[in-house]
Design an enzyme around this catalytic site. Structure first.
Site, PDB file in Angstrom:
ATOM      1  N   GLU A 233       0.863  -1.189   0.000  1.00  0.00           N
ATOM      2  CA  GLU A 233       0.000   0.000   0.000  1.00  0.00           C
ATOM      3  C   GLU A 233       0.894   1.231   0.000  1.00  0.00           C
ATOM      4  O   GLU A 233       2.044   1.163   0.423  1.00  0.00           O
ATOM      5  CB  GLU A 233      -0.869   0.031   1.268  1.00  0.00           C
ATOM      6  CG  GLU A 233      -1.882  -1.083   1.343  1.00  0.00           C
ATOM      7  CD  GLU A 233      -2.309  -1.418   2.775  1.00  0.00           C
ATOM      8  OE1 GLU A 233      -2.974  -2.443   2.950  1.00  0.00           O
ATOM      9  OE2 GLU A 233      -1.941  -0.663   3.696  1.00  0.00           O
ATOM     10  N   LYS A 235       2.406   4.520   1.505  1.00  0.00           N
ATOM     11  CA  LYS A 235       2.587   4.978   2.883  1.00  0.00           C
ATOM     12  C   LYS A 235       2.164   6.442   2.911  1.00  0.00           C
ATOM     13  O   LYS A 235       2.847   7.308   2.377  1.00  0.00           O
ATOM     14  CB  LYS A 235       4.039   4.824   3.323  1.00  0.00           C
ATOM     15  CG  LYS A 235       4.242   5.169   4.782  1.00  0.00           C
ATOM     16  CD  LYS A 235       5.657   4.856   5.219  1.00  0.00           C
ATOM     17  CE  LYS A 235       5.810   4.953   6.729  1.00  0.00           C
ATOM     18  NZ  LYS A 235       5.471   6.264   7.274  1.00  0.00           N
ATOM     19  N   ARG A 240      -1.854   8.293  12.229  1.00  0.00           N
ATOM     20  CA  ARG A 240      -2.519   7.011  12.401  1.00  0.00           C
ATOM     21  C   ARG A 240      -3.756   7.212  13.253  1.00  0.00           C
ATOM     22  O   ARG A 240      -3.709   7.942  14.251  1.00  0.00           O
ATOM     23  CB  ARG A 240      -1.532   6.072  13.101  1.00  0.00           C
ATOM     24  CG  ARG A 240      -1.987   4.638  13.238  1.00  0.00           C
ATOM     25  CD  ARG A 240      -1.654   3.888  11.980  1.00  0.00           C
ATOM     26  NE  ARG A 240      -1.939   2.467  12.112  1.00  0.00           N
ATOM     27  CZ  ARG A 240      -1.043   1.560  12.463  1.00  0.00           C
ATOM     28  NH1 ARG A 240       0.197   1.943  12.746  1.00  0.00           N
ATOM     29  NH2 ARG A 240      -1.370   0.280  12.522  1.00  0.00           N
ATOM     30  N   GLU A 283      -5.168   5.902   8.315  1.00  0.00           N
ATOM     31  CA  GLU A 283      -4.358   7.114   8.408  1.00  0.00           C
ATOM     32  C   GLU A 283      -5.231   8.313   8.016  1.00  0.00           C
ATOM     33  O   GLU A 283      -5.886   8.287   6.968  1.00  0.00           O
ATOM     34  CB  GLU A 283      -3.166   6.978   7.440  1.00  0.00           C
ATOM     35  CG  GLU A 283      -2.126   8.056   7.541  1.00  0.00           C
ATOM     36  CD  GLU A 283      -0.987   7.719   8.530  1.00  0.00           C
ATOM     37  OE1 GLU A 283      -1.081   6.724   9.285  1.00  0.00           O
ATOM     38  OE2 GLU A 283      -0.007   8.486   8.547  1.00  0.00           O
ATOM     39  N   ARG A 470       6.214  -4.385  16.978  1.00  0.00           N
ATOM     40  CA  ARG A 470       6.889  -4.015  15.743  1.00  0.00           C
ATOM     41  C   ARG A 470       7.539  -5.267  15.188  1.00  0.00           C
ATOM     42  O   ARG A 470       8.635  -5.630  15.567  1.00  0.00           O
ATOM     43  CB  ARG A 470       7.947  -2.947  16.035  1.00  0.00           C
ATOM     44  CG  ARG A 470       8.500  -2.265  14.830  1.00  0.00           C
ATOM     45  CD  ARG A 470       9.547  -1.254  15.215  1.00  0.00           C
ATOM     46  NE  ARG A 470       9.013  -0.152  16.002  1.00  0.00           N
ATOM     47  CZ  ARG A 470       8.318   0.864  15.502  1.00  0.00           C
ATOM     48  NH1 ARG A 470       8.084   0.914  14.212  1.00  0.00           N
ATOM     49  NH2 ARG A 470       7.868   1.820  16.274  1.00  0.00           N
ATOM     50  N   LYS A 476       8.168  -0.873   6.249  1.00  0.00           N
ATOM     51  CA  LYS A 476       7.981   0.441   5.637  1.00  0.00           C
ATOM     52  C   LYS A 476       9.196   0.792   4.799  1.00  0.00           C
ATOM     53  O   LYS A 476      10.332   0.575   5.228  1.00  0.00           O
ATOM     54  CB  LYS A 476       7.710   1.505   6.700  1.00  0.00           C
ATOM     55  CG  LYS A 476       8.741   1.548   7.802  1.00  0.00           C
ATOM     56  CD  LYS A 476       8.352   2.493   8.911  1.00  0.00           C
ATOM     57  CE  LYS A 476       9.382   2.469  10.019  1.00  0.00           C
ATOM     58  NZ  LYS A 476       9.050   3.190  11.206  1.00  0.00           N
TER      59      LYS A 476
HETATM   60  P1  AMP Z   1       6.547   5.351  10.839  1.00  0.00           P
HETATM   61  O1  AMP Z   1       5.624   6.343  11.450  1.00  0.00           O
HETATM   62  O2  AMP Z   1       7.585   5.960   9.996  1.00  0.00           O
HETATM   63  O3  AMP Z   1       7.063   4.375  11.882  1.00  0.00           O
HETATM   64  O4  AMP Z   1       5.691   4.453   9.827  1.00  0.00           O
HETATM   65  C1  AMP Z   1       4.585   3.724  10.224  1.00  0.00           C
HETATM   66  C2  AMP Z   1       3.346   4.584  10.106  1.00  0.00           C
HETATM   67  O5  AMP Z   1       2.997   4.782   8.739  1.00  0.00           O
HETATM   68  C3  AMP Z   1       2.103   3.935  10.665  1.00  0.00           C
HETATM   69  O6  AMP Z   1       2.027   4.040  12.054  1.00  0.00           O
HETATM   70  C4  AMP Z   1       1.006   4.720   9.983  1.00  0.00           C
HETATM   71  O7  AMP Z   1       0.720   5.884  10.723  1.00  0.00           O
HETATM   72  C5  AMP Z   1       1.631   5.170   8.681  1.00  0.00           C
HETATM   73  N1  AMP Z   1       1.011   4.585   7.473  1.00  0.00           N
HETATM   74  C6  AMP Z   1       0.800   5.278   6.332  1.00  0.00           C
HETATM   75  N2  AMP Z   1       0.240   4.513   5.403  1.00  0.00           N
HETATM   76  C7  AMP Z   1       0.063   3.284   5.946  1.00  0.00           C
HETATM   77  C8  AMP Z   1      -0.459   2.050   5.464  1.00  0.00           C
HETATM   78  N3  AMP Z   1      -0.919   1.926   4.218  1.00  0.00           N
HETATM   79  N4  AMP Z   1      -0.460   0.983   6.322  1.00  0.00           N
HETATM   80  C9  AMP Z   1       0.026   1.097   7.583  1.00  0.00           C
HETATM   81  N5  AMP Z   1       0.538   2.245   8.087  1.00  0.00           N
HETATM   82  C10 AMP Z   1       0.560   3.327   7.282  1.00  0.00           C
END
Ligand code: AMP
Length: 608
Positions: A233, A235, A240, A283, A470, A476
């Site tokens: 998907e 990002k 969130r 999100e 995690r 990601k």
């Molecule tokens: P990070 O904040 O860099 O740790 O990346 C993870 C975060 O990406 C998640 O907690 C979500 O807030 C965000 N996110 C954005 N798009 C998605 C998606 N398609 N699936 C899951 N998380 C997503």
């Protein structure tokens, strides 16, 4: 509270996890259930159970002042004690004279915490805190202050408290974890464990539960080394949000489990009236309307949409087809959403200027059933079915905006807008793609970036939803390969036009329970953000050294940099080359910051 504090001291004295849990289990078993339940919450470093929104709102500066006053020590003496002990709780234990109160059970302390939380303003809070700290023994004061600052610093994570509960009352750790995850209350979990009723823990709507977290992937090849057929998907760069929906009542919770419904008053309405009770994960992003909102020559908005089915690849059973209506708009970068965050009241003008969308990518609970243990593949099917009529919530289509009914989650003041005058709110099922080769993944990455998104989320279709963990089932892949989430530990006044504001931040990464500094960065935030942060840092200073202040390690930043160097300038043993602050991460807790291990990994990957 005395036995609590003595146990905590013993737990701190050993580094062995088994010993820690054994000591804690012994204490929990010997205390009356009601006391053990409160103590379990305190041992998790919290004054109140996780699901509760109650907070003490007592900052480090206020506590510092009270300890200073009660101990009769000078600021300098206290600073010296702080340098020696490293946290304010330990300082309180070392310098406070102690009172005469002998009957301060954890439940009694909790009642006082409730009173402190209930009164408004630092002056009123100070009266109660002063009274409490002057009555208890120094050892009790040590842990009361630690609980108030939200960190016991005895090497005990909530996971170990769960293990201790299992050990004390004979349940399986897995069952304790599950009950705690569902209830968001380690005390209530203990009570159920003690009564042999862990299996009775039920999902409670409107009590947020943990979010599944992702691990970073360094490249497409790296990502595909964890599972062959990846569901992919975009990002999205927003915040969130977990949506709890029951009929007309819809509430949103952030990653820190705070309710954020009030900041997005237009969203609940768009999700109200689903046929089943559900909990969704997604999100919230700032949303820009593209072509189909552009008025045509005759003044009507174009309504034509292109539907695209995601092709299944390499013969693997793919995600259920997702409808992409490409011309309905796109997500904007996080900076656009920032104006919408942390507000209790949102004006109609702001809603118009910064429309939002909720991109839904998972479902945790639907129609009375917890679906987290089912594989993503199945959850996706449930989600598609649920959102069938709401994939795009647009004027003139199926699932269009509903007339606003009173939503109990929204205060009346927030309803002071006419929903018919606002841009339509979008509830969008996040499109799912598939990739089984690095080339396909890289192509999707480029496409995601072309759509203005941050990168990709790569998910294992066979994986269950694991709250609060995690793992490697979600990966990601981001734009800047190397960004770190770090915690601000000290701040300094800036130069030039920033002479009066705290604009230079020293930041740290996690190393077990410690925070080790790794760098310092000067800019990257807007003037407004810097002004707001200055106020926060002044209120949450631990030690004022004039030009520099050590601050409560609560603020998480995302920093980008060119590469990592070995250096003895900072306590982590590393330094960042050209660090720059990408943004504040108000949605992240310090415990979620990156670790020295990740720093080491990036260092190795860049070739040392
Ligand atoms: P990070 O904040 O860099 O740790 O990346 C993870 C975060 O990406 C998640 O907690 C979500 O807030 C965000 N996110 C954005 N798009 C998605 C998606 N398609 N699936 C899951 N998380 C997503």
């Amino acid at each position: 509270m005395r036995t609590f504090a003595e146990t905590a001291d013993r737990i701190a004295a050993t580094t062995k996890k088994l010993e820690k849990t054994a000591l804690l289990a012994k204490y929990l078993k010997s205390a009356p259930i009601e006391e053990a339940a409160v103590a379990a919450v305190f041992f998790s470093g919290r004054a109140f159970p996780m699901w509760e929104e109650t907070t003490l709102q007592v900052g480090g500066t206020l506590l510092w002042r009270i300890v200073e006053e009660l101990s009769g020590r000078s600021d300098l003496e206290l600073t010296a004690a702080y340098r020696e002990h490293g946290d304010l709780g330990a300082v309180a234990g070392a310098v406070l004279p102690g009172g005469t109160e002998t009957q301060s059970a954890p439940s009694k302390i909790r009642l006082i915490f409730r009173e402190i939380a209930a009164v408004r303003g630092p002056a009123a809070k100070a009266v109660l805190v002063r009274k409490l700290l002057s009555q208890v023994s120094p050892l009790e004061a040590k842990y009361i202050v630690k609980i108030m600052t939200g960190d016991l610093r005895i090497g005990l994570k909530e996971g170990l408290v769960e293990e201790a509960i299992a050990k004390a009352f004979g349940g399986r750790v897995k069952d304790v974890q599950r009950a705690n995850m569902l209830l968001g209350d380690i005390g209530e979990t203990l009570r159920l464990a003690a009564e042999g009723r862990l299996a009775e823990a039920r999902m409670r709507l409107f009590h947020p539960i943990g979010f599944m977290l992702a691990s970073p992937a360094e490249s497409a090849e790296d990502a595909l080394s964890y599972f062959q057929n990846a569901w992919v998907e975009d990002k999205y760069d927003g915040i969130r949000a977990q949506a709890h929906c029951s009929g007309e009542t819809v509430r949103f919770f952030s990653r820190t489990r705070d309710e954020i419904t009030e900041s997005f008053p237009e969203l609940p309405d768009a999700l109200a009236g689903l046929p089943q009770d559900v909990i969704l994960d997604g999100e919230i992003v700032a949303w820009s309307y593209l072509d189909d909102e552009t008025p045509t020559d005759d003044g009507d908005a174009k309504t034509e949409n292109v539907e695209r089915r995601v092709p299944a690849m390499s013969g693997v059973e793919g995600p259920s087809p997702v409808l992409l209506k490409e011309e309905t708009g796109r997500a904007l970068p996080f900076s656009a959403l920032q104006q919408r965050l942390g507000r209790k009241k949102v004006s109609e003008q702001l809603m118009r200027e910064v429309p939002v969308a909720y991109l839904v990518f998972d479902v945790l609970y639907a129609g009375g059933e917890l679906v987290m243990d089912r594989p993503l593949r199945e959850r996706a099917r449930i989600l598609d079915e649920l959102l069938k009529t709401r994939t795009i919530n647009h004027e003139g289509r199926e699932g269009t905006r509903r007339k606003t009914k009173a939503n109990p989650a929204i205060t009346q003041s927030n309803l002071a807008f006419d929903p018919e005058c606002l841009p339509p709110t979008q509830i969008i099922r996040a499109p799912v793609f598939q990739a089984s080769s690095p080339e396909a993944l890289n192509k999707l990455f480029d496409d995601a970036q072309a759509r203005g998104n941050e990168g990709l989320m790569i998910k294992d279709p066979e994986s269950p939803y694991t709250p609060g963990r995690r793992g490697k089932s979600w990966l990601k892949l981001k734009r800047e390969l190397a960004t770190l989430d770090v915690v601000v530990t000290a701040v300094e006044y800036g130069h030039g036009k920033r002479i009066g504001v705290l604009s230079d931040y020293t930041f740290a990464v996690r190393d077990g329970d410690r925070l080790l500094n790794i760098g310092k960065a000067y800019s990257g935030l807007t003037d407004i953000e810097i002004a707001e942060m200055t106020k926060w840092f002044l209120d949450h200073t631990i030690e004022d050294q004039g030009f520099r202040r050590t601050v409560e390690p609560k603020v998480v930043l995302e920093v980008a940099f060119n590469n990592i160097m070995k250096s003895d300038r900072h306590s982590s043993g590393y330094a960042l080359r050209f660090p720059r602050i990408v943004r504040l991460r108000p949605d992240k807790l310090p415990e979620e910051a990156d670790t020295t291990q990740r720093v080491e990994d990036i260092f190795q990957k860049q070739g040392g």
